[in-house]
Scaffold this motif. Structure first.
Motif, PDB file in Angstrom:
ATOM      1  N   THR A 182      72.035  50.309  46.873  1.00  0.00           N
ATOM      2  CA  THR A 182      72.206  49.502  48.086  1.00  0.00           C
ATOM      3  C   THR A 182      70.873  49.413  48.824  1.00  0.00           C
ATOM      4  O   THR A 182      69.826  49.720  48.279  1.00  0.00           O
ATOM      5  N   THR A 183      70.914  49.008  50.063  1.00  0.00           N
ATOM      6  CA  THR A 183      69.730  48.967  50.910  1.00  0.00           C
ATOM      7  C   THR A 183      70.017  49.748  52.184  1.00  0.00           C
ATOM      8  O   THR A 183      71.148  50.190  52.414  1.00  0.00           O
ATOM      9  N   HIS A 255      62.478  46.289  52.809  1.00  0.00           N
ATOM     10  CA  HIS A 255      63.542  47.088  52.206  1.00  0.00           C
ATOM     11  C   HIS A 255      64.153  46.439  50.974  1.00  0.00           C
ATOM     12  O   HIS A 255      64.578  47.119  50.047  1.00  0.00           O
ATOM     13  N   ASP A 256      64.189  45.092  50.913  1.00  0.00           N
ATOM     14  CA  ASP A 256      64.763  44.421  49.748  1.00  0.00           C
ATOM     15  C   ASP A 256      63.841  44.483  48.538  1.00  0.00           C
ATOM     16  O   ASP A 256      64.289  44.702  47.411  1.00  0.00           O
ATOM     17  N   SER A 257      62.563  44.303  48.769  1.00  0.00           N
ATOM     18  CA  SER A 257      61.618  44.235  47.657  1.00  0.00           C
ATOM     19  C   SER A 257      61.160  45.600  47.159  1.00  0.00           C
ATOM     20  O   SER A 257      60.897  45.779  45.967  1.00  0.00           O
TER      21      SER A 257
END
Length: 323
Positions: A182-183, A255-257
């Motif tokens: 997840t993030t 946070h996504d990358s």
């Protein structure tokens, strides 16, 4: 299964009791894990089992070394960030600003809010405690509230909703990322609802028990040697709060990358921002970094001990092992 459950609950209970009674964590953790291993039927040494089979010593070392490898840099940077914020008086400035704005009438809320802002901004608990405790002591004294509730007030503001809420840069919110895929902002809608519930119910309950004690005649207990709020020059509170925002914004952007590695960039940026904006009050940034390193070692071992218990338990298939 019953004995495994007894081992798990008993091991955690033993760890808490021993550390609360002052035993060194280096001793308390192995004893607690030994208790867990015995009740769960886990062999103690690798020589007693076949290759690849679970054993207490081997699984602990795997959990311990794996946790160190994965999270040491995050702990180190988090500790340094908190130390720089403390030494530069930025944490004091932010907490004092919040307390002054809310005042004695809202003493409980002021202490909770000051702790929450600092911890949600990534400042370590040690720094938050040292920064807010003298202010809490002063507020509780002015409001004539029982001092025995100060630890509960500090804890509510710093180790509850701010630790696990979506976007929090605290390590508790980032550790599940690699395991759950997840993030740090996963299920933020649910997180917001849970955090709101914790805030409302927790604050209501905290006020209830404090004022119930007051109604029974309890009051503030003045003790010799109590710390006082020092009258010293502090940074501008708005400038002091910028590093907290930097950590939150940078972690959100990456946070996504980058996943958990985004926390490295965010905390490093926070350290640089804290130093750049408040270097007038920071005597020696390298001394602060060294102090943060010492705090990192202590915090890191505490979490590693939890991994020891977790890995020893999972070595026997969680709670469904023999026994």
């Amino acid at each position: 299964m019953i004995f495994s459950m007894i081992g798990l609950i008993g091991g955690l209970t033993l760890l808490i009791v021993l550390t609360m009674r002052g035993m060194n964590l280096l001793i308390a953790a192995p004893l607690s894990t030994l208790f867990l291993a015995v009740f769960s039927g886990i062999p103690l040494f690798p020589q007693l089992v076949g290759d690849g089979d679970p054993n207490m010593l081997g699984n602990y070392m795997q959990g311990f070394s794996g946790f160190v490898a994965n999270w040491f840099i995050m702990f180190l940077l988090g500790s340094i960030f908190g130390k720089v914020m403390g030494d530069a008086r930025a944490a004091d400035s932010v907490s004092k600003f919040v307390v002054d704005k809310l005042g004695t009438k809202y003493a409980i809320m002021a202490v909770v809010a000051a702790c929450a802002i600092l911890t949600y901004g990534g400042v370590s608990l040690f720094i938050v405690g040292f920064s807010v405790f003298p202010l809490a002591l002063s507020l509780f004294k002015q409001a004539n509230l029982p001092r025995r509730f100060i630890p509960a007030t500090l804890a509510f503001g710093s180790v509850t909703f701010t630790m696990t809420s979506a976007g929090s840069p605290e390590i508790q919110n980032w550790i599940p990322i690699e395991f759950l895929g997840t993030t740090a902002y996963a299920a933020w809608q649910v997180s917001a609802i849970v955090a709101l519930f914790m805030i409302v119910f927790g604050y209501w309950w905290l006020k209830k028990i404090i004022y119930r004690a007051v109604a029974k005649g309890e009051s503030f207990d003045v003790r010799e040697g109590d710390p006082v709020v020092e009258e010293r020059e502090l940074p501008n509170p708005l400038l002091a709060a910028i590093p907290l925002l930097v950590v939150l914004v940078i972690s959100f952007i990456f946070h996504d990358s980058l996943g958990t590695s985004a926390l490295i960039i965010a905390l490093t940026s926070g350290i640089v921002a804290a130093w750049a904006l408040n270097r007038k009050y920071l005597d020696n940034v390298w001394e602060s970094a060294s102090g943060g390193d010492n705090g990192c070692a202590a915090s890191h071992y505490e979490y590693s001990c939890c991994c020891w218990i977790r890995s020893s338990c999972s070595a026997n298939n969680g709670l469904y092992g023999s026994g």
